[in-house]
Design an enzyme around this catalytic site. Structure first.
Site, PDB file in Angstrom:
ATOM      1  N   CYS A   1       0.825  -1.213   0.000  1.00 36.80           N
ATOM      2  CA  CYS A   1       0.000   0.000   0.000  1.00 36.80           C
ATOM      3  C   CYS A   1       0.858   1.262   0.000  1.00 36.80           C
ATOM      4  CB  CYS A   1      -0.935  -0.005   1.202  1.00 36.80           C
ATOM      5  SG  CYS A   1      -1.960   1.474   1.281  1.00 36.80           S
TER       6      CYS A   1
ATOM      7  N   CYS B   1      -0.622   4.115   2.075  1.00 36.99           N
ATOM      8  CA  CYS B   1      -0.453   3.994   3.533  1.00 36.99           C
ATOM      9  C   CYS B   1       0.993   4.279   3.944  1.00 36.99           C
ATOM     10  CB  CYS B   1      -0.796   2.584   4.013  1.00 36.99           C
ATOM     11  SG  CYS B   1      -2.231   1.858   3.228  1.00 36.99           S
ATOM     12  N   ASP B   2       1.947   3.769   3.184  1.00 39.84           N
ATOM     13  CA  ASP B   2       3.329   3.743   3.670  1.00 39.84           C
ATOM     14  C   ASP B   2       4.314   4.604   2.887  1.00 39.84           C
ATOM     15  OD1 ASP B   2       2.595   1.911   5.652  1.00 39.84           O
ATOM     16  OD2 ASP B   2       2.721   0.252   4.241  1.00 39.84           O
TER      17      ASP B   2
END
Ligand code: NAP
Length: 310
Positions: A134, A137-138
């Site tokens: 992701c 997300c990261d």
């Protein structure tokens, strides 16, 4: 109290099913699962969902769908579904969740799919320590360092493009010498000076530093088997998804990859009253808009099924 209709999943298929079912006065109970809003909540801008000429952020689109369904009477249960079976005597479906057991006359499964990994040794332990699926997300954790994306589809290109905001360099590692992604995506990636495609290559091993964080990978040429190191601080995996269908046991037939087999060209499965929509039952298109369309079909078919029981 027995429910008329339970919907499992809150991606575009689940929410659209909920909008249609709620407007048909079925007051569906919707299990959100752990990833509320589904895969689109981990994406950035969506440019191809009709109705948004300027594009819309994935999380915003899902939030809007959620509100729309709630406005018409859909109810949400923030629980993860563990299993479903059908009671012989009553014909009711028993849906067991992290919070209890619920009974319903009909069920729509819209549980989507989860990211696939390469299956290399040590992979599970590395997730969250330099291995992820992701970018949204990261990605921000990897500022001014080199990273790589594995895959050649739309997801890989989208992730690579997004990561250029943070990383010093984005290697796009693909096992062939031609991308699978749509032409528009390909152009965006291939014209970006921060993205370097690494053709005919795959990852053969991961290396970590003394604190257990990823520091480099071993690349393997898929034509010659030659290996070489590549220094990257994070690997973003984008090699497709596996459908979340295993919890249904014998209630459904699945194909070789685990996608639920639909029996009527619509969303019916081999179990009357159990319908499947979206990525969990679509090995071909897997688009947000096609999932939403299938959610609509499923709600209409469930409504017709419930009428037939009266
Ligand atoms: P995908 O289209 O199935 O692509 C997966 C990629 O990973 C392929 O390039 C494949 O290589 C590669 N791959 C698969 N297994 C591998 C392995 N074991 N080792 C190395 N590489 C491997 O998956 P996706 O990109 O997630 O897209 C799924 C669907 O969602 C598609 O229909 C796509 O169009 C859609 N999508 C659309 C958008 C958008 O329109 N904005 C964004 C994301 C996804 P090969 O090419 O060699 O098979």
């Amino acid at each position: 109290m027995n429910e008329k209709l339970i919907i499992i999943g809150t991606g575009p298929a689940g929410y659209t099913a909920a909008i249609y079912a709620a407007r048909a006065d079925l007051a569906p109970l919707v299990f959100t699962g752990n990833q509320i809003g589904g895969q689109l909540t981990t994406t950035t801008e969506i440019e191809n969902f009709p109705g948004f000429p300027e594009g819309i952020m994935g999380p915003e689109l899902m939030f809007n769908m959620s509100q729309q369904a709630e406005k018409f009477g859909a109810r949400y249960a923030y629980e993860d579904v563990l299993s479903v079976y059908r009671e012989e005597c009553s014909g009711l479906f028993v849906v067991t969740t992290s919070g209890g057991a619920y009974k319903a006359q009909a069920v729509i499964v819209a549980t989507g799919a989860k990211a696939r990994y390469l299956g290399l040794p040590g992979e599970k332990e590395l997730i969250g320590h330099g291995l992820t699926a992701c970018a949204t997300c990261d990605g921000a954790f990897y500022r001014d360092v080199p990273v790589c994306v594995v895959g050649g589809g739309d997801s890989a290109c989208e992730e690579a493009s997004f990561l250029t905001r943070f990383a010093s360099k984005v290697y796009l590692i693909h096992r062939r010498d031609m991308l699978r992604a749509s032409k528009a995506m390909q152009q965006r990636v291939l014209n970006d000076p921060k993205i370097e495609p690494v053709w005919n290559s795959t990852i053969a091993a991961y290396q970590t530093d003394e604190s257990g964080e990823l520091c480099s990978v071993t690349l393997q040429d898929t034509l010659t088997d030659e290996q070489r190191p590549l220094d990257v601080k994070c690997v973003f995996m984008a090699i497709g998804h596996s459908p979340n269908s295993a919890f249904l046991g014998d209630l459904v037939d699945v194909d070789g990859a685990g996608f639920i087999v639909r029996t009527n060209g619509g969303t019916a499965t081999k179990t009357p009253g159990l319908f499947a929509a979206g990525d969990v039952a679509d090995p071909v298109y897997r688009q947000a808009i096609s999932a939403a369309g299938m959610g609509c079909w499923a709600a209409m078919e469930a409504e017709r099924y419930l009428l037939s029981l009266e």
